[in-house]
Design a protein around this motif. Structure first.
Motif, PDB file in Angstrom:
ATOM      1  N   PRO A   1       0.809  -1.227   0.000  1.00  0.00           N
ATOM      2  CA  PRO A   1       0.000   0.000   0.000  1.00  0.00           C
ATOM      3  C   PRO A   1       0.840   1.274   0.000  1.00  0.00           C
ATOM      4  CG  PRO A   1      -0.871  -1.575   1.582  1.00  0.00           C
ATOM      5  CD  PRO A   1       0.454  -2.116   1.126  1.00  0.00           C
ATOM      6  N   MET A   2       2.013   1.234   0.653  1.00  0.00           N
ATOM      7  CA  MET A   2       2.895   2.400   0.660  1.00  0.00           C
ATOM      8  C   MET A   2       3.388   2.710  -0.750  1.00  0.00           C
ATOM      9  SD  MET A   2       5.046   1.310   4.084  1.00  0.00           S
ATOM     10  CE  MET A   2       6.319   2.543   3.846  1.00  0.00           C
ATOM     11  N   VAL A   3       3.829   1.670  -1.446  1.00  0.00           N
ATOM     12  CA  VAL A   3       4.307   1.851  -2.822  1.00  0.00           C
ATOM     13  C   VAL A   3       3.154   2.299  -3.724  1.00  0.00           C
ATOM     14  CG1 VAL A   3       5.290   0.650  -4.830  1.00  0.00           C
ATOM     15  CG2 VAL A   3       6.170   0.176  -2.529  1.00  0.00           C
TER      16      VAL A   3
ATOM     17  N   ARG B   1      -6.906  10.652  -6.534  1.00  0.00           N
ATOM     18  CA  ARG B   1      -6.300  10.853  -7.853  1.00  0.00           C
ATOM     19  C   ARG B   1      -6.876   9.886  -8.885  1.00  0.00           C
ATOM     20  NH1 ARG B   1      -0.715  11.078  -4.685  1.00  0.00           N
ATOM     21  NH2 ARG B   1      -0.737  13.265  -4.061  1.00  0.00           N
ATOM     22  N   GLY B   2      -8.190   9.656  -8.793  1.00  0.00           N
ATOM     23  CA  GLY B   2      -8.887   8.825  -9.763  1.00  0.00           C
ATOM     24  C   GLY B   2      -8.750   7.330  -9.564  1.00  0.00           C
ATOM     25  N   LYS B   3      -8.030   6.924  -8.530  1.00  0.00           N
ATOM     26  CA  LYS B   3      -7.832   5.491  -8.249  1.00  0.00           C
ATOM     27  C   LYS B   3      -8.403   5.161  -6.868  1.00  0.00           C
ATOM     28  CE  LYS B   3      -5.203   4.778 -11.963  1.00  0.00           C
ATOM     29  NZ  LYS B   3      -5.567   3.854 -13.047  1.00  0.00           N
ATOM     30  N   GLN B   4      -8.599   3.872  -6.627  1.00  0.00           N
ATOM     31  CA  GLN B   4      -9.089   3.448  -5.322  1.00  0.00           C
ATOM     32  C   GLN B   4      -8.165   3.925  -4.207  1.00  0.00           C
ATOM     33  OE1 GLN B   4      -9.596  -0.926  -6.030  1.00  0.00           O
ATOM     34  NE2 GLN B   4     -11.440  -0.650  -4.792  1.00  0.00           N
ATOM     35  N   THR B   5      -8.764   4.381  -3.118  1.00  0.00           N
ATOM     36  CA  THR B   5      -7.965   4.732  -1.943  1.00  0.00           C
ATOM     37  C   THR B   5      -7.423   3.457  -1.305  1.00  0.00           C
ATOM     38  OG1 THR B   5     -10.061   4.812  -0.732  1.00  0.00           O
ATOM     39  CG2 THR B   5      -9.108   6.908  -1.402  1.00  0.00           C
ATOM     40  N   VAL B   6      -6.399   3.617  -0.475  1.00  0.00           N
ATOM     41  CA  VAL B   6      -5.734   2.457   0.128  1.00  0.00           C
ATOM     42  C   VAL B   6      -6.706   1.606   0.932  1.00  0.00           C
ATOM     43  CG1 VAL B   6      -4.045   1.762   1.886  1.00  0.00           C
ATOM     44  CG2 VAL B   6      -3.409   3.437   0.136  1.00  0.00           C
ATOM     45  N   HIS B   7      -7.534   2.247   1.758  1.00  0.00           N
ATOM     46  CA  HIS B   7      -8.440   1.459   2.601  1.00  0.00           C
ATOM     47  C   HIS B   7      -9.546   0.777   1.804  1.00  0.00           C
ATOM     48  CE1 HIS B   7     -10.753   5.235   2.389  1.00  0.00           C
ATOM     49  NE2 HIS B   7     -11.821   4.496   2.668  1.00  0.00           N
ATOM     50  N   GLU B   8      -9.840   1.295   0.598  1.00  0.00           N
ATOM     51  CA  GLU B   8     -10.808   0.635  -0.275  1.00  0.00           C
ATOM     52  C   GLU B   8     -10.172  -0.539  -1.018  1.00  0.00           C
ATOM     53  OE1 GLU B   8     -14.093   1.010  -1.075  1.00  0.00           O
ATOM     54  OE2 GLU B   8     -14.425   2.468   0.514  1.00  0.00           O
TER      55      GLU B   8
ATOM     56  N   TRP C   1      -7.474  -2.241  -0.065  1.00  0.00           N
ATOM     57  CA  TRP C   1      -7.156  -3.268   0.920  1.00  0.00           C
ATOM     58  C   TRP C   1      -8.276  -3.277   1.969  1.00  0.00           C
ATOM     59  CZ3 TRP C   1      -3.322  -0.768  -1.784  1.00  0.00           C
ATOM     60  CH2 TRP C   1      -2.355  -1.589  -2.384  1.00  0.00           C
ATOM     61  N   ASP C   2      -8.029  -2.698   3.115  1.00  0.00           N
ATOM     62  CA  ASP C   2      -9.063  -2.547   4.142  1.00  0.00           C
ATOM     63  C   ASP C   2      -8.611  -1.467   5.116  1.00  0.00           C
ATOM     64  OD1 ASP C   2      -7.417  -3.853   6.273  1.00  0.00           O
ATOM     65  OD2 ASP C   2      -7.774  -5.659   5.081  1.00  0.00           O
ATOM     66  N   ILE C   3      -9.477  -1.084   6.054  1.00  0.00           N
ATOM     67  CA  ILE C   3      -9.172   0.024   6.960  1.00  0.00           C
ATOM     68  C   ILE C   3      -7.962  -0.291   7.834  1.00  0.00           C
ATOM     69  CG2 ILE C   3     -10.015   1.310   8.980  1.00  0.00           C
ATOM     70  CD1 ILE C   3     -12.764   1.365   7.668  1.00  0.00           C
ATOM     71  N   ASN C   4      -7.887  -1.489   8.380  1.00  0.00           N
ATOM     72  CA  ASN C   4      -6.761  -1.837   9.251  1.00  0.00           C
ATOM     73  C   ASN C   4      -5.432  -1.750   8.514  1.00  0.00           C
ATOM     74  OD1 ASN C   4      -8.459  -2.264  11.382  1.00  0.00           O
ATOM     75  ND2 ASN C   4      -8.494  -4.496  11.201  1.00  0.00           N
ATOM     76  N   THR C   5      -5.417  -2.214   7.274  1.00  0.00           N
ATOM     77  CA  THR C   5      -4.194  -2.134   6.456  1.00  0.00           C
ATOM     78  C   THR C   5      -3.832  -0.680   6.187  1.00  0.00           C
ATOM     79  OG1 THR C   5      -4.661  -4.261   5.411  1.00  0.00           O
ATOM     80  CG2 THR C   5      -3.135  -2.801   4.257  1.00  0.00           C
TER      81      THR C   5
END
Length: 324
Positions: free
Chosen positions: A30-32, A89-96, A98-102
């Motif tokens: 998710p960081m990358v 930025r037009g892409k899925q957010t990290v929590h979407e 993956w999930d909120i905990n991630t």
């Protein structure tokens, strides 16, 4: 000195070489991902630019620039969770994706990683960078909390709002420039002045963002026009309107900011009309001009050759015209 696009390319090369997915993959991927979604990379560019302006090789500031960019994106990951935002930025957010905990854990790791990068500097430089970063990071968190608090407060003043945008947005612009000055090892007066230039320009930029949210061209603004009105955000435009409106207009505005209709088009147009008729739209433009001029006045007073100030002055103009 390089062109802004060249600084951006130097930084992106460094970013891409540094970022690697390692185990556990669900922490680092998710960081990358978030760091690879793009963006204008304005803050790291400012770090590199300031280092060059103060006559030090900008490559020596790459770790500081990377720390600023990682921190900025960490804040976006957590902001998106708090806002339950589906897209960044037009892409899925990290929590979407993956999930909120991630999202929470990867964001935490990004913050720690940003701190780690300062370990690549020695002695006083390390200490000064870390101290500035810590101060800035807590101010950004305070600004975010003010922003959240304002959603349920009915006593927000214009001074309150200016403090919020200073902490949430402007201090990171100032810190980016000051980090370049710290790496360059310049006099304390120059470090403080370059910070103030960035801070004031950051306030002007955020005020302009508020203005364009209501009155910008949808083709060039890059975001939904009227978004702040839909979300009932107490921006400078709203607060100035309440201050300057007639009693009837103020009541109407407060009512409109208490509802969430299915179709927001009528609400947006009525609010914008009040922003204009109250004089708030014109006042906001004057405030943008005031903070921009204050920033350039600070820049004029920095003890460096005039030709060194030109890139920063040009950057400021491009930033305010949204062409950077």
């Amino acid at each position: 000195m390089l062109a802004i696009t060249e600084y951006r390319e130097v930084f992106l090369d460094y970013l891409n070489n540094k970022l690697k997915i390692k185990e556990p993959a669900n922490l680092y991927e998710p960081m990358v991902y978030i760091l690879g979604l793009g963006g204008k990379r304005l803050r790291p560019v400012l770090v590199l630019m300031a280092t060059d302006i103060f006559e030090k090789d900008h490559k020596e500031a790459l770790d500081a620039a990377l720390a600023i960019e990682i921190f900025h994106n960490f804040s976006l990951v957590h902001d998106d969770i708090m806002d339950d935002a589906p897209l960044r930025r037009g892409k899925q957010t990290v929590h979407e994706k993956w999930d909120i905990n991630t999202g929470i854990l990867s964001g935490d790791a990004m913050l720690i990683n940003a701190y780690q990068l300062f370990e690549n500097y020695e002695g006083d430089t390390f200490k000064e960078l870390a101290k500035l970063f810590t101060k800035t990071a807590i101010e950004v968190c305070e600004g975010q909390q003010y922003d959240i608090d304002f959603e349920t407060r009915d006593d927000v003043s214009i001074d309150d709002y200016l403090k919020m945008i200073e902490y949430k947005t402007a201090v990171l612009v100032g810190a980016s420039l000051q980090m370049g000055a710290i790496v360059a090892g310049v006099h304390e007066d120059c470090k403080k002045a370059i910070y103030q230039f960035g801070r004031l320009l950051g306030i002007a930029f955020q005020l302009q963002d508020d203005y364009l949210d209501a009155f910008g061209d949808p083709k060039t603004f890059g975001k939904q026009v009227g978004g702040d009105i839909i979300e009932n955000k107490k921006t400078f435009l709203f607060l100035k309107s309440l201050e300057a409106s007639t009693k009837d207009e103020a009541k109407q505005l407060e009512y409109l900011y208490s509802i969430n209709p299915e179709d927001n088009s009528g609400k947006i147009e009525t609010v914008k009309a009040i922003f204009k008729s109250s004089g708030a739209a014109a006042s906001t433009k004057k405030e943008i001009e005031k903070f921009t001029n204050l920033a350039f006045d600070v820049l004029d007073g920095i003890a460096i050759p005039e030709e060194k100030k030109t890139p920063l002055r040009d950057f400021g103009k491009m930033l305010m015209s949204r062409t950077v």
